[in-house]
Design a protein around this motif. Structure first.
Motif, PDB file in Angstrom:
ATOM      1  N   ASN A 103       0.813  -1.217   0.000  1.00 32.18           N
ATOM      2  CA  ASN A 103       0.000   0.000   0.000  1.00 32.18           C
ATOM      3  C   ASN A 103       0.841   1.259   0.000  1.00 32.18           C
ATOM      4  O   ASN A 103       0.325   2.349  -0.298  1.00 32.18           O
ATOM      5  CB  ASN A 103      -0.936   0.003   1.211  1.00 32.18           C
ATOM      6  CG  ASN A 103      -2.031  -1.040   1.099  1.00 32.18           C
ATOM      7  OD1 ASN A 103      -2.334  -1.531   0.016  1.00 32.18           O
ATOM      8  ND2 ASN A 103      -2.622  -1.403   2.233  1.00 32.18           N
ATOM      9  N   ARG A 104       2.114   1.135   0.333  1.00 29.08           N
ATOM     10  CA  ARG A 104       3.036   2.278   0.301  1.00 29.08           C
ATOM     11  C   ARG A 104       3.858   2.320  -0.968  1.00 29.08           C
ATOM     12  O   ARG A 104       4.776   3.124  -1.087  1.00 29.08           O
ATOM     13  CB  ARG A 104       3.937   2.240   1.552  1.00 29.08           C
ATOM     14  CG  ARG A 104       3.194   2.740   2.786  1.00 29.08           C
ATOM     15  CD  ARG A 104       3.778   2.235   4.091  1.00 29.08           C
ATOM     16  NE  ARG A 104       3.032   2.813   5.219  1.00 29.08           N
ATOM     17  CZ  ARG A 104       1.825   2.411   5.589  1.00 29.08           C
ATOM     18  NH1 ARG A 104       1.227   1.424   4.942  1.00 29.08           N
ATOM     19  NH2 ARG A 104       1.206   2.982   6.606  1.00 29.08           N
ATOM     20  N   GLY A 105       3.519   1.457  -1.927  1.00 32.03           N
ATOM     21  CA  GLY A 105       4.108   1.549  -3.254  1.00 32.03           C
ATOM     22  C   GLY A 105       5.309   0.658  -3.506  1.00 32.03           C
ATOM     23  O   GLY A 105       5.987   0.826  -4.525  1.00 32.03           O
ATOM     24  N   TYR A 106       5.558  -0.307  -2.635  1.00 30.09           N
ATOM     25  CA  TYR A 106       6.697  -1.202  -2.826  1.00 30.09           C
ATOM     26  C   TYR A 106       6.293  -2.452  -3.605  1.00 30.09           C
ATOM     27  O   TYR A 106       5.157  -2.938  -3.493  1.00 30.09           O
ATOM     28  CB  TYR A 106       7.268  -1.641  -1.479  1.00 30.09           C
ATOM     29  CG  TYR A 106       7.988  -0.562  -0.719  1.00 30.09           C
ATOM     30  CD1 TYR A 106       9.336  -0.307  -0.927  1.00 30.09           C
ATOM     31  CD2 TYR A 106       7.305   0.221   0.214  1.00 30.09           C
ATOM     32  CE1 TYR A 106       9.996   0.696  -0.223  1.00 30.09           C
ATOM     33  CE2 TYR A 106       7.960   1.225   0.924  1.00 30.09           C
ATOM     34  CZ  TYR A 106       9.303   1.457   0.695  1.00 30.09           C
ATOM     35  OH  TYR A 106       9.947   2.450   1.388  1.00 30.09           O
ATOM     36  N   CYS A 107       7.232  -2.993  -4.376  1.00 30.53           N
ATOM     37  CA  CYS A 107       7.109  -4.338  -4.918  1.00 30.53           C
ATOM     38  C   CYS A 107       7.592  -5.298  -3.831  1.00 30.53           C
ATOM     39  O   CYS A 107       8.744  -5.212  -3.395  1.00 30.53           O
ATOM     40  CB  CYS A 107       7.959  -4.507  -6.178  1.00 30.53           C
ATOM     41  SG  CYS A 107       7.425  -3.511  -7.587  1.00 30.53           S
ATOM     42  N   VAL A 108       6.727  -6.192  -3.393  1.00 32.31           N
ATOM     43  CA  VAL A 108       6.997  -7.014  -2.219  1.00 32.31           C
ATOM     44  C   VAL A 108       6.938  -8.495  -2.582  1.00 32.31           C
ATOM     45  O   VAL A 108       6.015  -8.935  -3.287  1.00 32.31           O
ATOM     46  CB  VAL A 108       5.977  -6.715  -1.096  1.00 32.31           C
ATOM     47  CG1 VAL A 108       6.249  -7.567   0.128  1.00 32.31           C
ATOM     48  CG2 VAL A 108       6.021  -5.231  -0.730  1.00 32.31           C
ATOM     49  N   TYR A 109       7.906  -9.241  -2.069  1.00 26.36           N
ATOM     50  CA  TYR A 109       8.012 -10.672  -2.358  1.00 26.36           C
ATOM     51  C   TYR A 109       8.354 -11.420  -1.070  1.00 26.36           C
ATOM     52  O   TYR A 109       8.986 -10.874  -0.174  1.00 26.36           O
ATOM     53  CB  TYR A 109       9.100 -10.927  -3.406  1.00 26.36           C
ATOM     54  CG  TYR A 109       8.878 -10.152  -4.670  1.00 26.36           C
ATOM     55  CD1 TYR A 109       8.166 -10.697  -5.733  1.00 26.36           C
ATOM     56  CD2 TYR A 109       9.345  -8.839  -4.794  1.00 26.36           C
ATOM     57  CE1 TYR A 109       7.924  -9.969  -6.890  1.00 26.36           C
ATOM     58  CE2 TYR A 109       9.106  -8.099  -5.943  1.00 26.36           C
ATOM     59  CZ  TYR A 109       8.401  -8.669  -6.989  1.00 26.36           C
ATOM     60  OH  TYR A 109       8.156  -7.942  -8.129  1.00 26.36           O
ATOM     61  N   SER A 110       7.927 -12.675  -1.002  1.00 28.42           N
ATOM     62  CA  SER A 110       8.281 -13.502   0.137  1.00 28.42           C
ATOM     63  C   SER A 110       8.567 -14.918  -0.334  1.00 28.42           C
ATOM     64  O   SER A 110       8.009 -15.369  -1.335  1.00 28.42           O
ATOM     65  CB  SER A 110       7.156 -13.507   1.179  1.00 28.42           C
ATOM     66  OG  SER A 110       5.962 -14.038   0.632  1.00 28.42           O
ATOM     67  N   LEU A 111       9.426 -15.605   0.384  1.00 24.85           N
ATOM     68  CA  LEU A 111       9.826 -16.957  -0.003  1.00 24.85           C
ATOM     69  C   LEU A 111       9.592 -17.934   1.130  1.00 24.85           C
ATOM     70  O   LEU A 111       9.474 -17.544   2.295  1.00 24.85           O
ATOM     71  CB  LEU A 111      11.299 -16.996  -0.408  1.00 24.85           C
ATOM     72  CG  LEU A 111      12.335 -16.979   0.728  1.00 24.85           C
ATOM     73  CD1 LEU A 111      13.642 -17.615   0.258  1.00 24.85           C
ATOM     74  CD2 LEU A 111      12.590 -15.564   1.246  1.00 24.85           C
ATOM     75  N   ASP A 112       9.541 -19.214   0.772  1.00 24.58           N
ATOM     76  CA  ASP A 112       9.607 -20.305   1.738  1.00 24.58           C
ATOM     77  C   ASP A 112      11.026 -20.862   1.716  1.00 24.58           C
ATOM     78  O   ASP A 112      11.614 -21.049   0.647  1.00 24.58           O
ATOM     79  CB  ASP A 112       8.620 -21.416   1.375  1.00 24.58           C
ATOM     80  CG  ASP A 112       7.183 -21.024   1.643  1.00 24.58           C
ATOM     81  OD1 ASP A 112       6.871 -20.662   2.787  1.00 24.58           O
ATOM     82  OD2 ASP A 112       6.372 -21.068   0.688  1.00 24.58           O
ATOM     83  N   TYR A 113      11.555 -21.163   2.870  1.00 25.22           N
ATOM     84  CA  TYR A 113      12.906 -21.725   2.943  1.00 25.22           C
ATOM     85  C   TYR A 113      12.981 -22.698   4.114  1.00 25.22           C
ATOM     86  O   TYR A 113      12.114 -22.716   4.998  1.00 25.22           O
ATOM     87  CB  TYR A 113      13.949 -20.616   3.115  1.00 25.22           C
ATOM     88  CG  TYR A 113      13.930 -19.969   4.482  1.00 25.22           C
ATOM     89  CD1 TYR A 113      14.650 -20.508   5.552  1.00 25.22           C
ATOM     90  CD2 TYR A 113      13.176 -18.820   4.723  1.00 25.22           C
ATOM     91  CE1 TYR A 113      14.608 -19.928   6.810  1.00 25.22           C
ATOM     92  CE2 TYR A 113      13.136 -18.237   5.983  1.00 25.22           C
ATOM     93  CZ  TYR A 113      13.856 -18.796   7.015  1.00 25.22           C
ATOM     94  OH  TYR A 113      13.802 -18.225   8.270  1.00 25.22           O
ATOM     95  N   GLY A 114      14.041 -23.498   4.131  1.00 24.67           N
ATOM     96  CA  GLY A 114      14.282 -24.398   5.252  1.00 24.67           C
ATOM     97  C   GLY A 114      13.237 -25.468   5.432  1.00 24.67           C
ATOM     98  O   GLY A 114      12.951 -25.882   6.551  1.00 24.67           O
ATOM     99  N   GLN A 115      12.680 -25.973   4.314  1.00 21.60           N
ATOM    100  CA  GLN A 115      11.671 -27.016   4.410  1.00 21.60           C
ATOM    101  C   GLN A 115      12.331 -28.356   4.761  1.00 21.60           C
ATOM    102  O   GLN A 115      13.458 -28.635   4.339  1.00 21.60           O
ATOM    103  CB  GLN A 115      10.921 -27.168   3.081  1.00 21.60           C
ATOM    104  CG  GLN A 115      10.222 -25.901   2.616  1.00 21.60           C
ATOM    105  CD  GLN A 115      11.062 -25.024   1.701  1.00 21.60           C
ATOM    106  OE1 GLN A 115      12.287 -25.031   1.768  1.00 21.60           O
ATOM    107  NE2 GLN A 115      10.399 -24.266   0.835  1.00 21.60           N
ATOM    108  N   LEU A 116      11.616 -29.182   5.518  1.00 22.74           N
ATOM    109  CA  LEU A 116      12.036 -30.551   5.792  1.00 22.74           C
ATOM    110  C   LEU A 116      11.144 -31.502   5.010  1.00 22.74           C
ATOM    111  O   LEU A 116       9.939 -31.262   4.883  1.00 22.74           O
ATOM    112  CB  LEU A 116      11.940 -30.868   7.283  1.00 22.74           C
ATOM    113  CG  LEU A 116      12.936 -30.166   8.206  1.00 22.74           C
ATOM    114  CD1 LEU A 116      12.690 -30.591   9.648  1.00 22.74           C
ATOM    115  CD2 LEU A 116      14.371 -30.463   7.816  1.00 22.74           C
TER     116      LEU A 116
END
Length: 297
Positions: free
Chosen positions: A87-100
């Protein structure tokens, strides 16, 4: 990171969980129809989060990569912060990591050096998609510490402008502290008996923590911000979260708002005072004072 379990015993934790439920209801389910028709990840994308068509603006020229904490995942940890930044104008991404293998939902449990390699690949993907030369990283708990391994040992520093850690265990913590996360995650306790190197790596004095801290806390060229809470019950003492270096800002929430009672989970999942400091760290040229009133910003 959603605490679908019995309510913690302390009034502060119960208040934090109640606020989290309200925040999730407001952010994650824009309509009952939409929630039923699409999985959470798709809903997040529809709000501009993990949108690979997003191009950074002149005002916010770097994509923001969100790095979840232990037992977290790429959606649950960020149901409030991701839309806050979008909402503040950023391109935002998230990842999954450390899966077992064979363990769904609960991530951040694999060897942390391997998780840092996953982050490296994800940052490369985001930079290729956006065309930006550098990204900003924002992480909670392990997610605020693990990126420093990427910066120090995997060549990530030239690709990163800033690292913002929300309650990061930069110098390790005790296993007892880590097990205090378990009541928030039903079934997670069973994982302790299944082999969880991501937990062992975070214990103060472990080979991983020893290597991470065998060199200076920071890497030249990266701007660091650490945001901690006095009421952290997981990474203790809370001051071990702070970094030493020439380009570091260490922030204690209660110095900004004495009545902020957020603990370890709340600071990363719902605390808008902490998020205001995140926004300041991402755009220091336009930073504004963080106070108790920042919760309504």
């Amino acid at each position: 990171m959603l605490p679908w379990t019995r309510a913690p015993r302390t009034p502060r934790a119960r208040t934090a969980l109640a606020a989290l439920f309200l925040a999730v209801a407001a952010v994650a389910t824009p309509t009952a129809t939409a929630a039923a028709a699409a999985p959470t990840a798709v809903t997040a994308t529809s709000r501009g989060w993990n949108d690979y068509s997003c191009k950074p603006s002149a005002a916010h020229p770097r994509p923001v990569v969100l790095v979840h904490g232990t037992f977290g995942n790429s959606v649950d940890n960020w149901l409030v912060l991701a839309p806050y930044l979008v909402n503040r104008g950023y391109c935002v991404y998230s990842l999954d990591y450390g899966q077992l293998p064979g363990v769904p939902i609960f991530n951040g449990l694999g060897p942390i050096d391997k998780s840092a390699g996953q982050l490296a690949a994800f940052v490369d993907k985001v930079l290729a998609s956006t065309g930006a030369p550098k990204a900003d990283l924002v992480g909670h708990s392990q997610g605020g510490m693990m990126p420093n391994y990427y910066l120090k040992f995997l060549g990530g520093a030239p690709k990163v402008n800033a690292l913002v850690g929300l309650a990061p265990d930069n110098h390790g913590t005790t296993l007892l502290g880590l097990t205090k996360l378990l009541p928030y995650f039903p079934g997670a306790g069973d994982l302790l008996n299944a082999g969880t190197p991501g937990l062992a790596d975070q214990v103060a004095g472990s080979p991983f923590v020893t290597k991470l801290n065998s060199v200076p806390d920071t890497v030249p060229g990266v701007h660091y911000t650490v945001i901690a809470t006095r009421y952290d019950e997981v990474v203790t003492p809370y001051r071990t979260q702070f970094l030493d270096g020439p380009d570091v800002r260490n922030v204690l929430l209660q110095d900004l708002c004495p009545v902020d009672l957020s603990e370890h989970v709340a600071i990363g999942t719902i605390d808008r005072i902490a998020y205001h400091e995140v926004a300041n760290a991402l755009d220091p040229a336009h930073a504004t004072p963080t106070t108790c009133a920042s919760v309504i910003g």
